[in-house]
Design an enzyme around this catalytic site. Structure first.
Site, PDB file in Angstrom:
ATOM      1  N   CYS A 167       0.810  -1.221   0.000  1.00 51.73           N
ATOM      2  CA  CYS A 167       0.000   0.000   0.000  1.00 51.73           C
ATOM      3  C   CYS A 167       0.844   1.272   0.000  1.00 51.73           C
ATOM      4  O   CYS A 167       0.332   2.349  -0.318  1.00 51.73           O
ATOM      5  CB  CYS A 167      -0.932   0.010   1.202  1.00 51.73           C
ATOM      6  N   HIS A 175      -9.099   2.512  -2.649  1.00 49.51           N
ATOM      7  CA  HIS A 175      -7.676   2.274  -2.353  1.00 49.51           C
ATOM      8  C   HIS A 175      -7.052   1.358  -3.411  1.00 49.51           C
ATOM      9  O   HIS A 175      -6.858   0.176  -3.183  1.00 49.51           O
ATOM     10  CB  HIS A 175      -7.577   1.663  -0.949  1.00 49.51           C
ATOM     11  N   CYS A 186      -0.388   2.219   6.554  1.00 49.03           N
ATOM     12  CA  CYS A 186       0.163   0.912   6.877  1.00 49.03           C
ATOM     13  C   CYS A 186       0.366   0.166   5.573  1.00 49.03           C
ATOM     14  O   CYS A 186      -0.145   0.559   4.526  1.00 49.03           O
ATOM     15  CB  CYS A 186      -0.778   0.139   7.800  1.00 49.03           C
TER      16      CYS A 186
END
Length: 406
Positions: free
Chosen positions: A90, A361, A391
């Site tokens: 991510c 996302h 994170c």
């Protein structure tokens, strides 16, 4: 020492995976479109003088493999520009901005592209290298994690010498969110309230015209132009979210409404040395002040922003009180809330234009998208300093401090 400045940004609309507006777009096509759009904002720059294209992608496999950054360079007609792919899940396209900053400060480069792209819709049969076949290789059912481990003490989790520890580094993200909710006592009600706030903030930002500035329209292969994100939903309330069932554990608190969906999208930043920007007469939008990266026990991956942000702030010589706006990736409300608590951040400064719960996302895109949104947000609100943090799978965290310059 030269400073790294961001001189242009572009981020695509965010599509819902599989059934959304960008499901037919390849990741490399989206990345090329956003890099082209960002470069168009810097007409004084000769693209052939770009030192490197650095592209973040969480799952660089299948058609998104084959050194996608170099493929994109050739697609753009830049045969003389190299490219590399960075994979930090991510945080992949915050990692590329960090690499650009380091190259500039080392005096080895003056013009770089930091980009990110992900097409979850086009993951090969829902499969990714090193992961079991599933409709979603990131948010898969737990591999070896058990609910019993969710109540282990934090100090035990932090000790890699623990004799009973299993090597479940890439456990399901939803399971890590449930672990954090249990460990930090984050209630279902609080998660739903935060998720509703994300949706409501996005609706307010749409109404005031913010996303008309933030989003770069993307033309699809059939000529259709997509100019808005798929995810935002009007009239979402904590009460409406309360009726959703838990997704990852029968007695859990994480639902489809208080975590991010699966998405497609791309974004790009043009990063220069301040000296090259001055030579070209280009006015920088922002400066990369400092970054930080950290690791934490994989079972509580969602707490990654805490230490990463502390390190980035320390490297910048700042404290949380110096930050005007925070962009914390909303992988799960269950992990954003305790991160805010531990960093002692004023919630009113966090994700003021909404976050991933509402917007989405696309893993590789997210870092560059959040940086774009942060820079636009600082200007929109006449603020000065912001932080992007998230994170990342495997128990990592990353953060970047950005100062607005114009």
């Amino acid at each position: 020492m030269a400073e790294a400045v961001i001189v242009a940004t572009a981020r695509s609309p965010i599509g819902r995976a599989v059934k959304g507006s960008l499901r037919g777009m390849r990741a490399d096509d989206m990345a090329a479109a956003m890099i082209r759009a960002a470069l168009a904002k810097v007409p004084a720059l000769d693209p052939h003088t770009i030192d490197d294209i650095m592209l973040g992608c969480a799952q660089p496999a299948g058609e998104a493999g084959y050194g996608m950054a170099r493929v994109v360079a050739v697609m753009l007609g830049l045969d003389d520009v190299p490219g590399t792919v960075s994979q930090r899940y991510c945080a992949s396209s915050v990692q590329t901005s960090r690499m650009a900053m380091h190259a500039i400060r080392a005096g080895e480069a003056h013009v770089l592209i930091s980009a990110g792209a992900e097409s979850v819709s086009r993951f090969e049969h829902g499969k990714s290298d090193g992961m079991p076949e599933t409709k979603n290789p990131i948010f898969t059912p737990a591999m070896r994690v058990t609910e019993a481990r969710a109540v282990r003490h934090e100090t035990e989790w932090a000790d890699p010498r623990d004799a009973g520890r299993l090597p479940d580094v890439y456990i399901a993200m939803g399971q890590t969110a449930e672990n954090v909710a249990a460990l930090k006592n984050v209630s279902r009600a609080r998660q739903d309230e935060f998720a509703a706030r994300s949706q409501q903030n996005v609706q307010q930002a749409i109404a005031c015209g913010f996303f008309a500035l933030d989003v770069t329209p993307l033309e699809l292969p059939d000529g259709t132009v997509v100019s808005t994100d798929d995810g935002p939903r009007p009239n979402v309330t904590a009460q409406s979210l309360a009726g959703l069932k838990p997704v990852f554990r029968p007695n859990g608190t994480v639902t489809a409404g208080n975590c991010c969906p699966l998405n497609d999208g791309a974004a790009a930043l043009v990063i220069m040395s301040d000296t090259r920007a001055a030579e070209l007469g280009v006015t920088p939008l922002a400066r990369i002040v400092a970054t930080g990266v950290s690791a934490i026990s994989p079972e509580i991956m969602g707490m990654g922003p805490v230490e990463a942000s502390r390190r980035a702030l320390a490297n910048a010589g700042m404290s949380a009180a110096d930050i005007d706006l925070w962009e914390i990736n909303e992988a799960f409300a269950a992990q954003v809330l305790p991160s805010i608590d531990e960093l002692k951040i004023d919630p009113a400064r966090v994700n003021v234009h909404g976050g991933a719960i509402a917007l989405g996302h696309p893993f590789g895109q997210t870092g560059a998208r959040m940086t774009t949104t942060l820079i636009n947000g600082l200007k929109f609100r006449d603020a000065q300093v912001g932080v992007v943090t998230m994170c990342a799978a495997g128990g990592q965290g990353m953060a970047m401090v950005v100062e607005r310059l114009s």
